[in-house]
Design a protein around this motif. Structure first.
Motif, mmCIF file in Angstrom:
data_model
loop_
_atom_site.group_PDB
_atom_site.id
_atom_site.type_symbol
_atom_site.label_atom_id
_atom_site.label_comp_id
_atom_site.label_asym_id
_atom_site.label_seq_id
_atom_site.Cartn_x
_atom_site.Cartn_y
_atom_site.Cartn_z
ATOM 1 N N LEU A 1 0.826 -1.208 0.000
ATOM 2 C CA LEU A 1 0.000 0.000 0.000
ATOM 3 C C LEU A 1 0.859 1.257 0.000
ATOM 4 O O LEU A 1 0.489 2.271 -0.607
ATOM 5 N N GLU A 2 1.990 1.195 0.669
ATOM 6 C CA GLU A 2 2.887 2.365 0.671
ATOM 7 C C GLU A 2 3.419 2.638 -0.730
ATOM 8 O O GLU A 2 3.529 3.803 -1.143
ATOM 9 N N VAL A 3 3.748 1.587 -1.464
ATOM 10 C CA VAL A 3 4.186 1.766 -2.855
ATOM 11 C C VAL A 3 3.058 2.371 -3.676
ATOM 12 O O VAL A 3 3.258 3.315 -4.450
ATOM 13 N N PHE A 4 1.842 1.844 -3.500
ATOM 14 C CA PHE A 4 0.729 2.318 -4.311
ATOM 15 C C PHE A 4 0.259 3.700 -3.899
ATOM 16 O O PHE A 4 -0.383 4.387 -4.689
ATOM 17 N N GLY A 5 0.555 4.132 -2.685
ATOM 18 C CA GLY A 5 0.260 5.513 -2.328
ATOM 19 C C GLY A 5 1.018 6.484 -3.220
ATOM 20 O O GLY A 5 0.470 7.503 -3.667
ATOM 21 N N SER A 6 2.279 6.141 -3.512
ATOM 22 C CA SER A 6 3.075 6.966 -4.422
ATOM 23 C C SER A 6 2.593 6.820 -5.861
ATOM 24 O O SER A 6 2.568 7.790 -6.619
ATOM 25 N N VAL A 7 2.178 5.603 -6.232
ATOM 26 C CA VAL A 7 1.700 5.366 -7.597
ATOM 27 C C VAL A 7 0.409 6.136 -7.853
ATOM 28 O O VAL A 7 0.245 6.771 -8.905
ATOM 29 N N ILE A 8 -0.515 6.097 -6.892
ATOM 30 C CA ILE A 8 -1.807 6.764 -7.068
ATOM 31 C C ILE A 8 -1.629 8.272 -7.206
ATOM 32 O O ILE A 8 -2.329 8.925 -7.988
ATOM 33 N N SER A 9 -0.683 8.829 -6.467
ATOM 34 C CA SER A 9 -0.457 10.278 -6.554
ATOM 35 C C SER A 9 0.024 10.697 -7.935
ATOM 36 O O SER A 9 -0.090 11.870 -8.298
ATOM 37 N N PRO B 1 -10.630 -7.151 6.863
ATOM 38 C CA PRO B 1 -9.853 -8.040 7.755
ATOM 39 C C PRO B 1 -9.676 -7.462 9.151
ATOM 40 O O PRO B 1 -9.667 -6.250 9.365
ATOM 41 N N LYS B 2 -9.516 -8.357 10.101
ATOM 42 C CA LYS B 2 -9.372 -7.936 11.495
ATOM 43 C C LYS B 2 -8.010 -7.321 11.775
ATOM 44 O O LYS B 2 -7.821 -6.659 12.797
ATOM 45 N N THR B 3 -7.027 -7.531 10.884
ATOM 46 C CA THR B 3 -5.694 -6.948 11.061
ATOM 47 C C THR B 3 -5.591 -5.561 10.428
ATOM 48 O O THR B 3 -4.500 -5.120 10.073
ATOM 49 N N LEU B 4 -6.701 -4.872 10.279
ATOM 50 C CA LEU B 4 -6.726 -3.559 9.634
ATOM 51 C C LEU B 4 -5.738 -2.587 10.252
ATOM 52 O O LEU B 4 -5.114 -1.783 9.551
ATOM 53 N N GLY B 5 -5.572 -2.644 11.572
ATOM 54 C CA GLY B 5 -4.708 -1.681 12.242
ATOM 55 C C GLY B 5 -3.266 -1.720 11.794
ATOM 56 O O GLY B 5 -2.547 -0.724 11.917
ATOM 57 N N VAL B 6 -2.818 -2.851 11.234
ATOM 58 C CA VAL B 6 -1.420 -2.973 10.808
ATOM 59 C C VAL B 6 -1.136 -2.067 9.610
ATOM 60 O O VAL B 6 -0.029 -1.535 9.471
ATOM 61 N N TYR B 7 -2.136 -1.876 8.742
ATOM 62 C CA TYR B 7 -1.898 -1.107 7.515
ATOM 63 C C TYR B 7 -2.896 0.037 7.344
ATOM 64 O O TYR B 7 -3.048 0.569 6.237
ATOM 65 N N LEU B 8 -3.585 0.445 8.420
ATOM 66 C CA LEU B 8 -4.615 1.477 8.309
ATOM 67 C C LEU B 8 -4.049 2.794 7.794
ATOM 68 O O LEU B 8 -4.663 3.462 6.958
ATOM 69 N N GLN B 9 -2.894 3.191 8.283
ATOM 70 C CA GLN B 9 -2.320 4.481 7.879
ATOM 71 C C GLN B 9 -2.065 4.532 6.382
ATOM 72 O O GLN B 9 -2.415 5.503 5.699
ATOM 73 N N GLN B 10 -1.464 3.460 5.828
ATOM 74 C CA GLN B 10 -1.178 3.419 4.394
ATOM 75 C C GLN B 10 -2.468 3.343 3.576
ATOM 76 O O GLN B 10 -2.581 3.970 2.517
ATOM 77 N N LEU B 11 -3.444 2.574 4.066
ATOM 78 C CA LEU B 11 -4.713 2.446 3.340
ATOM 79 C C LEU B 11 -5.453 3.779 3.310
ATOM 80 O O LEU B 11 -6.002 4.173 2.260
ATOM 81 N N THR B 12 -5.466 4.477 4.430
ATOM 82 C CA THR B 12 -6.134 5.779 4.481
ATOM 83 C C THR B 12 -5.487 6.760 3.510
ATOM 84 O O THR B 12 -6.187 7.528 2.823
ATOM 85 N N TYR B 13 -4.164 6.721 3.423
ATOM 86 C CA TYR B 13 -3.470 7.624 2.495
ATOM 87 C C TYR B 13 -3.871 7.329 1.058
ATOM 88 O O TYR B 13 -4.127 8.253 0.261
#
Length: 513
Positions: free
Chosen positions: A272-280, A304-316
């Motif tokens: 998701l961090e890679v795709f945050g840059s791609v989407i921009s 998924p219940k593990t949302l908290g692990v990647y929430l910051q990147q997903l929100t971005y």
């Protein structure tokens, strides 16, 4: 030992050897040879163990030449050979680095491991210098070495994913061969970034199969490896434009498998961090393919219940889409409401945090499309008995943009929110929630006092009407019970049979008396 190690490197065979089939010729085998001359068998973890049985071949993703013939000593330094021989030395060092060692025993083959490490350092310095263009044999040999060292099967993960909370990360497991893998990743990154690499030639070896196997490595337990992969994938995406659609599709498939099948993947945050840059970097207007990626890949990642692990990147990533095309805001909010958690208060707090960031990028027109179900859900959160959920929902009113949106649509929003605030005032157990509730009520009163009083009066009337209806219902049932008690039972009349009380034994009665 070193001579034996070097004797396994490819050598030029004379024409006479080729014609006579002399045993002195040394053809290149796709397998790897151990230091004692026996074939090497690879374990499932990518390490190697000597074996006298047939060597297990480990092919790279691209179709590499069966042999790369060089005759130069690989231990030489690049500065010690003429420019005409540097290509051969480069390939020789790459062939030397194709041997994979077993790092489960740190004292095993220590001399050969040091030799490989030095060769990797020399290759990194040479690529970093960028003195000449990479020829196709150099690119081929490089990709083969990367594949031999990096692409491996991970051991099965037996750790349970149900023990911790949504934000808890398990203690990472570190790769024992990282001392070599780190250098291979450094070389890989410099190789991809180098201006000496021609993308038209490189795409033949960094092909779809190579990329799929590279993406598989994101499931590594070692966070250091995933961090390196994140940077390399971003550079590959930028370097090879022809592979961009395939990379997006392959990553989408990883997300689909994670959400709907396995519910476990170690590298979702990095992808998701890679795709945050791609989407921009997406061009406007957004293609339909990109919108489908948002709706079918990113929004379901809230499940998924593990949302908290990647929430910051997903929100971005989600907010980047809304900033690119504001019309997507209502679709995103509806997607959040669709996956809104009803049994996990911890996830509900996360959703409220993301919702605030989404609302900051939402305009008034888009809010109109979803404000009724949205603020009905916020009202439920305000009345939550879990104080963190109630607090986070009330904190939304500290956001100036949210207040601006509410002010513009207060005729529809205030009647939904005020009853929840009144119920909190009358019966919530947490003092902090009560204080925040009073602050929000005061803010709404100052926004439009006439509407506030009208909504409050309507709520009180509704409450009184509800109490009257409940009292009537209670009295009706009491009247029916009293009528039934005095009417004789005849025919097939249905009656309410109360369970008989158990008879009390005589000694017990005597004791009680």
């Amino acid at each position: 030992m070193w001579k034996q190690f070097l004797s396994k490197l490819p050598r030029k065979s004379s024409k006479s050897d080729a014609s006579s089939g002399s045993t002195r010729s040394h053809p290149i085998n796709n397998g790897t040879t151990s230091m004692n001359g026996n074939p090497i068998q690879r374990t499932s973890s990518g390490n190697v163990v000597p074996s006298r049985s047939t060597a297990v071949k480990r092919t790279a993703s691209a179709i590499f030449p069966s042999s790369v013939v060089t005759s130069i000593e690989p231990l030489l330094l690049f500065k010690d050979v003429p420019n005409t021989e540097k290509q051969n030395l480069f390939i020789s060092k790459l062939n030397l680095c194709c041997v994979v060692f077993d790092f489960s025993d740190p004292n095993k083959n220590s001399a050969e491991k040091d030799m490989k490490r030095q060769a990797l350092l020399d290759l990194i310095d040479y690529v970093d210098a960028g003195s000449s263009r990479f020829t196709e044999p150099m690119i081929s040999a490089s990709c083969k070495m990367f594949a031999m060292n990096l692409f491996r099967a991970f051991p099965p993960n037996n750790r349970s994913s149900t023990g911790g909370g949504e934000t808890e990360e398990e203690e990472p497991m570190f790769e024992p061969a990282w001392s070599h893998l780190q250098l291979v990743y450094d070389l890989f990154l410099k190789f991809i970034e180098s201006s000496s690499l021609d993308a038209k030639i490189g795409k033949k070896y960094v092909d779809h199969s190579f990329i799929v196997r590279l993406l598989h490595l994101f499931d590594s337990e070692d966070p250091r490896e995933r961090d390196c992969l994140k940077t390399i994938l971003h550079r590959i995406y930028g370097k090879f434009m022809v592979h961009r659609p395939f990379i997006r599709k392959a990553v989408s498939n990883i997300f689909y498998q994670f959400v709907f099948e396995t519910d476990r993947h170690n590298g979702v945050a990095e992808l998701l961090e890679v795709f945050g840059s791609v989407i921009s970097g997406f061009a406007l207007p957004l293609k339909e393919e990109h919108k489908i990626f948002l709706w079918k890949a990113l929004i379901p990642l809230h499940k998924p219940k593990t949302l908290g692990v990647y929430l910051q990147q997903l929100t971005y990533c989600v907010t980047q889409f809304i900033e690119k095309e504001p019309k997507l805001a209502s679709s995103v909010i509806k997607g959040l409401l669709r996956y809104w958690p009803v049994t996990s208060s911890q996830k509900e707090v996360m959703f409220l945090s993301e919702l605030e960031e989404v609302l900051e990028a939402t305009n008034m027109v888009e809010l109109q499309k979803c404000m009724i179900p949205l603020f009905r859900r916020i009202s439920f959160c305000i009345n939550s008995s879990h104080f963190q959920v109630a607090e986070r929902a009330l904190f939304l009113w500290n956001n100036d943009h949210v207040i601006s949106l509410v002010s513009q649509h207060r005729q529809a929003i205030m009647p939904l929110v005020l009853p929840a605030l009144e119920r909190n005032t009358r019966g919530h157990w947490n003092q902090a929630v009560l204080n925040l509730t009073q602050n929000v009520k005061k803010m709404l009163s100052e926004m439009d006092e006439e509407l506030f009083l009208a909504c409050k009066t309507k709520f009180e009337e509704e409450e009184a009407r509800q109490m009257i209806m409940e009292e009537k219902r209670r009295m009706t049932w009491e009247r029916l019970e009293s009528i039934a008690a005095f009417r004789p039972v005849t025919g097939n009349t249905s009656v309410l049979v109360r369970p008989a009380r158990p008879a009390i034994a005589a000694p017990v009665v005597a004791a009680l008396s």
